[in-house]
Design an enzyme around this catalytic site. Structure first.
Site, short mmCIF file in Angstrom:
data_model
loop_
_atom_site.label_atom_id
_atom_site.label_comp_id
_atom_site.label_asym_id
_atom_site.label_seq_id
_atom_site.Cartn_x
_atom_site.Cartn_y
_atom_site.Cartn_z
N GLU A 55 0.83 -1.20 0.00
CA GLU A 55 0.00 0.00 0.00
C GLU A 55 0.87 1.26 0.00
O GLU A 55 0.58 2.24 -0.69
CB GLU A 55 -0.90 0.03 1.25
CG GLU A 55 -1.83 -1.15 1.40
CD GLU A 55 -1.20 -2.32 2.15
OE1 GLU A 55 -0.01 -2.61 1.92
OE2 GLU A 55 -1.91 -2.95 2.95
N CYS A 77 -2.29 -3.88 7.19
CA CYS A 77 -1.86 -4.18 8.56
C CYS A 77 -2.21 -3.04 9.51
O CYS A 77 -2.25 -1.87 9.12
CB CYS A 77 -0.37 -4.51 8.60
SG CYS A 77 0.68 -3.13 8.11
N ALA A 166 17.92 -50.16 -8.98
CA ALA A 166 18.10 -50.94 -7.75
C ALA A 166 19.43 -50.61 -7.08
O ALA A 166 19.55 -50.64 -5.86
CB ALA A 166 18.00 -52.43 -8.07
N SER A 170 20.35 -42.60 -10.04
CA SER A 170 19.11 -41.90 -10.42
C SER A 170 19.37 -40.72 -11.34
O SER A 170 18.46 -39.94 -11.62
CB SER A 170 18.39 -41.43 -9.16
OG SER A 170 19.20 -40.48 -8.50
N THR A 198 19.88 -38.90 0.81
CA THR A 198 19.92 -38.35 -0.55
C THR A 198 21.24 -37.65 -0.81
O THR A 198 21.83 -37.78 -1.89
CB THR A 198 18.73 -37.40 -0.76
OG1 THR A 198 17.54 -38.17 -0.66
CG2 THR A 198 18.77 -36.71 -2.12
N ASP A 202 23.36 -39.02 -3.86
CA ASP A 202 23.40 -38.25 -5.11
C ASP A 202 24.40 -37.09 -5.09
O ASP A 202 24.69 -36.51 -6.13
CB ASP A 202 22.02 -37.63 -5.41
CG ASP A 202 20.94 -38.70 -5.54
OD1 ASP A 202 21.30 -39.88 -5.65
OD2 ASP A 202 19.75 -38.33 -5.52
N ARG A 209 20.44 -21.99 -9.01
CA ARG A 209 21.41 -21.57 -10.03
C ARG A 209 20.83 -20.54 -10.99
O ARG A 209 21.50 -20.13 -11.94
CB ARG A 209 21.89 -22.80 -10.82
CG ARG A 209 23.20 -23.36 -10.31
CD ARG A 209 23.05 -24.51 -9.37
NE ARG A 209 22.58 -25.71 -10.03
CZ ARG A 209 22.23 -26.82 -9.39
NH1 ARG A 209 22.27 -26.86 -8.06
NH2 ARG A 209 21.82 -27.86 -10.03
C1 AOF Z 1 0.23 -5.15 4.42
N1 AOF Z 1 0.84 -4.93 3.22
O1 AOF Z 1 2.39 -5.38 1.71
C2 AOF Z 1 2.34 -6.70 3.63
C3 AOF Z 1 1.67 -6.96 4.86
O2 AOF Z 1 7.06 -6.41 10.13
P1 AOF Z 1 6.69 -6.14 8.70
O3 AOF Z 1 6.63 -4.69 8.41
O4 AOF Z 1 7.58 -6.88 7.73
O5 AOF Z 1 5.21 -6.68 8.53
C4 AOF Z 1 4.97 -8.01 8.24
C5 AOF Z 1 3.52 -8.33 8.48
O6 AOF Z 1 2.67 -7.38 7.81
C6 AOF Z 1 3.17 -9.69 7.86
O7 AOF Z 1 3.33 -10.71 8.81
C7 AOF Z 1 1.72 -9.51 7.47
O8 AOF Z 1 0.87 -9.68 8.57
C8 AOF Z 1 1.69 -8.05 7.05
N2 AOF Z 1 2.06 -7.96 5.64
N3 AOF Z 1 0.63 -6.18 5.18
O9 AOF Z 1 -0.66 -4.41 4.80
C9 AOF Z 1 1.86 -5.65 2.80
N4 AOF Z 1 3.39 -7.42 3.24
ZN ZN Z 2 1.14 -3.04 5.95
#
Ligand code: AOF
Ligand code: ZN
Length: 371
Positions: A55, A77, A166, A170, A198, A202, A209
């Site tokens: 945002e 958030c 066997a 692989s 593994t 292997d 890469r």
């Molecule tokens: C949003 N917009 O683009 C994202 C969100 O500690 P921070 O700043 O990295 O916040 C991480 C948390 O914020 C993440 O766990 C999730 O809950 C929210 N991510 N929220 O509004 C975003 N990336």
């Molecule tokens: Zn946010």
């Protein structure tokens, strides 16, 4: 009509969110577009953890008039994390409406972002293209809700379901294009999981890469953490994983101090974890520990034992099977050690989500049913 408009702009926001596919970890991939009178005025996405949220990037991308609509793929958030709350930025921008695809499963947010927007008089619409948004952040969602990562098992098989001769040979079952395709799966994952067996059989590097150009990224590609299950610390440190780029976390139940010291000297983290009755690493304890360390998505490349155990314990969410058009015969090894099943109702069933041809091989994406 308005519903169609919502879909159109949210699809655009999801396309932006997908740009964070390889880089946002451990944060979710989030996109945002700002629209007024049917015109897109600004757009942004969350590129990397610690960087600005989608945002904030969208608001910074242009002059934003008041009364605009914000389409965001995740609830904005409401908490102070590494950056200030996006809700405050939307209120300050005097948004008219905020349209979101899904609620943030992070308990620090969990609906409070939407509540605060509504409380400040902004109209909130939720659930637009929700299933697409959930798919994009299935690892983040599972970690937040169940304290476990999303686990995908990649396996290369012959058409008759064999993973190795066997005698253990692989290389290679699938063609070059299929193997390159796997590089993109590694790039998306927070961690690559494999076993000491593994690595001993292997001697793979298990790293990435691809270049930033291959991934269409502005920054250098992040190396996923390489996670190795080594119950008895059989790895010597001479294997290629130790001399190639990327961190290594070794999960063990051994208390051999000399071996631990040697592996630590080589830069690996050695993590002691709960042991099962059979003397194996507890896979659920290991996955819980990985989630606690911020691992959203685990991409597994291993042999039939670890793959079988993950499925048996219902810890795997998805399989990516690459089927090569040749037969290795009944003497060759299978792909999944599930012990002997004696009744059809013991089958492990899955649902086919996608089938496509990659070079000469077929790639099946399968969802595993979980209780
Ligand atoms: C949003 N917009 O683009 C994202 C969100 O500690 P921070 O700043 O990295 O916040 C991480 C948390 O914020 C993440 O766990 C999730 O809950 C929210 N991510 N929220 O509004 C975003 N990336
Ligand atoms: Zn946010």
């Amino acid at each position: 009509m308005p519903q169609q408009q919502h879909h159109r702009w949210m699809a655009q926001a999801l396309r932006l969110a997908r740009r964070g596919l390889y880089s946002a970890h451990p944060n979710p991939r989030v996109g945002c577009v700002i629209v007024r009178d049917g015109v897109m005025l600004g757009a942004g996405w969350h590129e990397y953890t610690g960087g600005p949220h989608a945002e904030v990037n969208a608001i910074a991308s242009a002059e934003i008039p008041t009364g605009a609509d914000f389409y965001v793929t995740l609830e904005p958030c409401s908490h102070h994390g590494r950056t200030p709350p996006c809700v405050d930025a939307l209120i300050a921008a005097r948004a008219a409406r905020v349209i979101v695809a899904m609620q943030d499963p992070n308990p620090e947010v969990g609906g409070r972002g939407l509540e605060q927007l509504r409380a400040s008089g902004i109209e909130v619409i939720t659930g637009v293209l929700e299933s697409e948004a959930r798919q994009l952040n299935r690892g983040f969602i599972k970690r937040m809700q169940r304290q476990l990562p999303f686990v995908s098992i990649k396996m290369a098989l012959s058409l008759d379901g064999r993973s190795a001769l066997a005698n253990g040979v692989s290389q290679w079952i699938t063609g070059e294009q299929a193997r390159r395709d796997v590089q993109f799966l590694r790039a998306q994952a927070s961690a690559i999981l494999s076993s000491a067996q593994t690595v001993l059989d292997d001697d793979p590097k298990l790293n990435l890469r691809l270049t930033k150009r291959d991934l269409n990224q502005a920054r250098q590609a992040r190396q996923p953490i390489r996670v190795l299950v080594d119950a008895r610390l059989r790895l010597s440190g001479h294997e290629k994983v130790f001399s190639s780029a990327g961190d290594i976390w070794i999960y063990t139940c051994s208390n051999d101090a000399d071996r631990k010291r040697r592996l630590r000297e080589l830069g690996a983290q050695v993590i002691e974890i709960a042991v099962t009755e059979a003397g194996q690493v507890s896979l659920v304890a290991m996955l819980q520990d990985l989630a606690a360390r911020g691992i959203n998505e685990v991409h597994t490349e291993c042999g039939r034992r670890l793959a079988g155990a993950l499925i048996e314990h219902r810890l795997a969410d998805q399989m990516m099977l690459y089927l090569a058009p040749h037969l290795l015969g009944d003497q060759a090894r299978g792909g999944f050690d599930l012990g002997e099943l004696t009744a059809m109702d013991q089958r492990k069933t899955c649902r086919i989500c996608d089938i496509r041809q990659i070079g000469e091989d077929l790639r099946l994406t399968l969802n595993l049913e979980q209780d």
